[in-house]
Design an enzyme around this catalytic site. Structure first.
Site, PDB file in Angstrom:
ATOM      1  N   GLY A   1       0.830  -1.212   0.000  1.00 49.09           N
ATOM      2  CA  GLY A   1       0.000   0.000   0.000  1.00 49.09           C
ATOM      3  C   GLY A   1       0.863   1.261   0.000  1.00 49.09           C
TER       4      GLY A   1
ATOM      5  N   GLY B   1       2.516  -6.763   4.360  1.00 55.19           N
ATOM      6  CA  GLY B   1       3.862  -7.230   4.033  1.00 55.19           C
ATOM      7  C   GLY B   1       4.876  -6.859   5.097  1.00 55.19           C
TER       8      GLY B   1
ATOM      9  CB  ALA C   1       5.446  -2.932  14.706  1.00 59.30           C
TER      10      ALA C   1
ATOM     11  NE  ARG D   1      12.409  -6.551  22.749  1.00 56.00           N
ATOM     12  CZ  ARG D   1      11.495  -7.151  23.498  1.00 56.00           C
ATOM     13  NH1 ARG D   1      10.643  -6.416  24.196  1.00 56.00           N
ATOM     14  NH2 ARG D   1      11.441  -8.455  23.583  1.00 56.00           N
TER      15      ARG D   1
ATOM     16  CG  ASN E   1      11.209 -11.245  13.055  1.00 55.76           C
ATOM     17  OD1 ASN E   1      12.303 -11.254  12.492  1.00 55.76           O
ATOM     18  ND2 ASN E   1      10.349 -12.238  12.936  1.00 55.76           N
TER      19      ASN E   1
ATOM     20  CD  GLN F   1       8.510  -3.261   6.627  1.00 55.94           C
ATOM     21  OE1 GLN F   1       8.121  -2.102   6.646  1.00 55.94           O
ATOM     22  NE2 GLN F   1       8.040  -4.144   5.789  1.00 55.94           N
TER      23      GLN F   1
ATOM     24  CE  LYS G   1      14.360   4.791  18.790  1.00 55.57           C
ATOM     25  NZ  LYS G   1      15.275   5.957  18.995  1.00 55.57           N
TER      26      LYS G   1
ATOM     27  CB  VAL H   1      10.631  -0.655  11.680  1.00 57.29           C
ATOM     28  CG1 VAL H   1      11.162  -1.467  10.510  1.00 57.29           C
ATOM     29  CG2 VAL H   1      11.437  -0.988  12.933  1.00 57.29           C
TER      30      VAL H   1
ATOM     31  CD  GLU I   1       5.700   5.956   7.088  1.00 55.68           C
ATOM     32  OE1 GLU I   1       5.393   5.830   8.288  1.00 55.68           O
ATOM     33  OE2 GLU I   1       5.174   6.800   6.355  1.00 55.68           O
TER      34      GLU I   1
END
Ligand code: MCN
Ligand code: MOS
Length: 764
Positions: free
Chosen positions: A245, A473, A516, A654, A657, A664, A727, A729, A731
């Site tokens: 998206g 995704g 997240a 942190r 994953n 990303q 924190k 991720v 963008e």
């Protein structure tokens, strides 16, 4: 409803815990074709809608002759503003109350080329397409303003909310020993996710079911509910899988209203698919931007003043702001600062969000400008960044929650071999290739909106996690499974995650790189509550195996419950459930602030962005940070630029994953390389048409354009920023890539390209 099953092979058991490198648990259903995407549904009686777009960019529709189209075989309805079922205006995403006037998704007044003006609905897609070609539209055309470079567009109007000022920037600039001033520009850029847009709308009485890819299930459901004047609960929006998206699937678009209106009028399910060319005009994309940046500094390169004036294009009838001062105002310590922004109306579709709206073009300006200053005063581009390092947020005057940018500079420079850079331009060369090293930093704020999640422990020991959050995704399915597995103490294979359905507990938008942090927080809280209840049951229930042990402290590990007092005995969760006769344990929890927690109906039924906290709300200023080191090779004869090596170091706190976060970051970096070298929406200045409205002409990078990318995480847990210490991720990593490449190109060639993309004709 879709269930993602974690029963699959993966690495060792710790991969399943938070922080583990578990592979995407939705991967197998995606690659085997089992994942059901919105447009792959075929409800009974479905018919097809094709939207007709305006061929002029400015003027009005005088007449629409629908006669031949209506007579065409299979045609059920030709929808125009005159016969469309009226619907209401809806609250916007900020929560601003709706307009009194009804909402007309088909336009009479035309403000851009590609605006929907009619639609044909037929039994088959082919019939609808053929009949749409027979609709004759008469326009009264006026000359369009196709860009903010058209002198008739003027200076636009100021957006006061964007003004950021401290000290006396103009005065400090005037007396600064070193002054540089340049303009930086980014073109119109478009969202081109692999899955184009569209939907299927079905009415059953006053119940509206929508299969539509969505980054924001609740926000979109609310809009549809308001359009048709039905309760939120009467809309069921399903979007378990989304083919990307990048900001373009967060809000319903006009074609969504068209499909739902047609479905209601015909009492048949309607499928409306947007073609790839229509994806350039059916919704936003990033507006063209320009920024003038004046830097005043000491001869040693210490910043004294920044004066920043900027503008972005907006549509003729609405306000789209791409916040161009967002990075400028926080990246460097500067005693005097002034940033102001205008928006300039042109005949375009209203621009929207595209990965890191604001931060991305903002960084292109300031990170090129600081590089120019480095050459001006003759110091290393990395050193000048350290010299002007902001120890606290210079705008909010608050300490950073965490800012590991210094560590990022160090780790990135080391891994890249920055020290091997020869300082002067055009000084590194291999045969016909000029080699350049460039560096630029980036940042993205930590946004916080409350979320809600359900965690269930089922009788067979399965753990179910449910949320209307989405996975386009990024990895939401996977990290939520890891969160529940860790909090309850079960193998990740026993966790089933359900997402992307408006009947599930409410989640905020998967935009602004916040989902997240928010949803791991909500799932963590709910999972601990479910675990507590299970343990309470095991301790107190008459039939519990632990009752006999008289154990009052119990632990759960690997799905087995045990008492530290009796190390030998461990009982599977399913057995505890069986013995106590429980069919399920359920915990629904949210992360609303205390004062809203118990009167959450407003939040639950009215999710807007209004509940989002700013990154500086509270005691700290919270942001993710990154730096990119780039090596480019520019062909001396042809001016072609290749990114040959790239190392990025990033602080997202942190990582839930690391495998997914790295993916990303790399995705963002790849988009950044595309932005730097390829992406450019070309609008015909004569008629306002997007000329390259397809993937053959609107260029995005392919594998051959991308070198091996190295990403290094330098973050540490930041529990001010989020419950579990992460924190932003999603963008972050696109921010700063384009200026790093532009800076490297300058180092290689001595040519400063200040308007993206950096194409070969700008270098020869
Ligand atoms: N993650 C992590 N540790 C953290 C935070 C995140 O490991 N501390 C990982 C997780 O795998 C998580 C992912 O990074 O699923 C993204 O998390 P987050 O930064 O919270 O971003 P969102 O989940 O809110 O996703 C939206 C964000 C945005 S705004 C755009 S635009 C974007 C992006 O994600 N569009 C994407 N990444 C995308 N990735 C894909 N494949 N497709 C898109 O359209
Ligand atoms: Mo992302 S552009 O905030 O959806």
């Amino acid at each position: 409803m879709t269930i993602v099953d974690t029963k699959m092979k993966h690495g060792d058991a710790s991969d399943g815990l938070l922080g583990g490198r578990l592979a995407r648990i939705d991967g197998p259903v995606k690659i085997t074709g089992a994942a059901d995407y919105a447009m792959e549904h075929f409800p009974e009686g479905m018919v097809y809608a094709v939207v007709i777009d305006s061929t002029i960019a400015s003027g009005r529709v005088v007449a629409i002759d629908t006669g031949s189209a209506e007579a065409y075989p299979g045609v059920l309805l030709v929808l125009t503003p005159d016969n469309a079922l009226p619907i209401k205006s809806a609250t916007d995403w900020t929560g601003a109350p709706p307009a009194e006037a009804p909402f007309e998704p088909l336009a009479r007044e035309v403000t851009f080329a590609g605006q929907h003006i009619a639609a044909v609905i037929a039994e088959t897609f082919e019939q609808a397409t053929a009949a749409a070609a027979l609709v004759k539209v008469t326009y009264d055309e006026t000359a369009p303003i196709s860009s903010f470079d058209d002198p008739r567009s003027g200076e636009g109007f100021p957006i006061d909310m964007m003004t950021k000022e401290w000290g006396d920037a103009e005065a400090a600039l005037a007396i600064a020993p070193v002054r540089i001033e340049q303009e930086y520009r980014t073109p119109r850029e478009y969202n081109v996710p692999i899955e184009p847009h569209g939907l299927i709308a079905r009415w059953e009485g006053d119940m509206l079911t929508l299969w539509e890819p969505s980054q924001w299930i609740d926000g979109m459901s609310r809009t549809y509910a308001e359009w048709f004047g039905i309760p939120f609960e009467k809309v069921r929006l399903l979007s378990p899988y989304i083919g990307g998206g990048f900001g373009s699937k967060a809000f319903p678009a006009r074609y969504g209203a068209v499909a739902a209106i047609a479905a209601k009028m015909l009492d048949r399910p309607v499928k409306l698919a947007i073609t790839r060319p229509q994806t350039f005009t059916a919704f936003g994309g990033r507006p063209a931007t320009r920024q003038t940046i004046a830097l005043g500094a000491t001869r040693e390169g210490k910043l004294l003043s920044i004066v920043h004036r900027s503008a972005n294009e907006t549509s003729m009838d609405d306000v789209a702001v791409e916040p161009l001062g967002s990075v400028t105002s926080i990246m460097y310590a500067v005693p005097n600062f002034s940033s102001r922004q205008n928006i300039v109306p042109v005949n375009t579709v209203k621009p929207g969000a595209l990965r890191a709206p604001g931060e991305n073009p903002s960084a292109f300006g300031i990170e090129c400008a600081i590089d120019e200053l480095a050459y001006e005063v003759g110091i290393d581009p990395l050193d000048i960044r350290l010299l002007n390092y902001a120890e606290e947020d210079p705008h909010a005057r608050k300490p950073w929650s965490t800012r590991r940018l210094r560590e990022a500079y160090a780790a990135g420079a080391e891994a890249f071999g920055w020290a091997k850079r020869s300082p002067s331009v055009r000084s590194m060369r291999e045969g016909k290739q000029l080699i350049g090293y460039g560096v630029a930093a980036g940042t993205y704020p930590v946004r916080r909106t409350p979320g809600e999640a359900m965690v269930r422990i089922l009788s067979n020991g399965t753990i179910e996690v449910a949320s209307s959050g989405i996975d386009m995704g990024q990895g939401t399915y996977t990290i939520l499974a890891q969160t529940a597995a860790e909090a309850i103490g079960v193998p990740v294979e026993t966790v089933v995650v359900k997402l992307g359905d408006s009947s599930l507990p409410r989640a905020p938008v998967a935009g602004g790189s916040q989902l997240a942090n928010l949803m791991t927080g909500a799932v963590h809280v709910a999972a601990l509550a479910a675990r507590d209840e299970l343990i309470g049951l095991a301790i107190n229930d008459q039939n519990s195996p632990f009752r006999d042990l008289q154990a009052n402290t119990l632990t759960i590990e690997g799905g087995q419950m045990s008492s530290p007092r009796d190390a030998g005995s461990s009982v599977a969760i399913a057995e505890v459930m069986r013995r106590t006769g429980r069919d399920r344990i359920e915990a629904l929890r949210n992360t609303l602030p205390e004062n809203l927690r118990n009167k959450d109906d407003h939040f639950r039924n009215f999710t807007t962005i209004s509940t989002m906290l700013s990154p500086t709300e509270g005691d700290y200023s919270m942001h993710s940070w990154c730096v990119h080191f780039v090596e480019v090779r520019v062909d001396v004869d042809f001016g072609t630029v290749r990114v040959s090596r790239m190392v990025s170091a990033l602080d997202s706190g942190r990582l839930y994953n690391p495998k997914l976060a790295e993916s990303q970051w790399k995705g963002g970096i790849i988009m950044g390389i595309g932005q730097a070298l390829l992406e450019e929406g070309l609008v015909d200045q004569r008629n306002g048409h997007v000329m390259n409205n397809n993937l053959g002409d609107y260029l995005v990078p392919t594998n051959a354009d991308i070198p091996d990318l190295e990403v290094i995480s330098v973050g540490i847990p930041d529990t001010n920023a989020s419950i579990l210490g992460g924190k932003a991720v999603g963008e972050l990593a696109i921010v700063g890539v384009a200026p790093a490449i532009a800076n490297a190109v300058y180092h290689a060639t001595g040519i400063r390209v200040r308007d993206l993309p950096i194409t070969l004709e700008k270098l020869i």
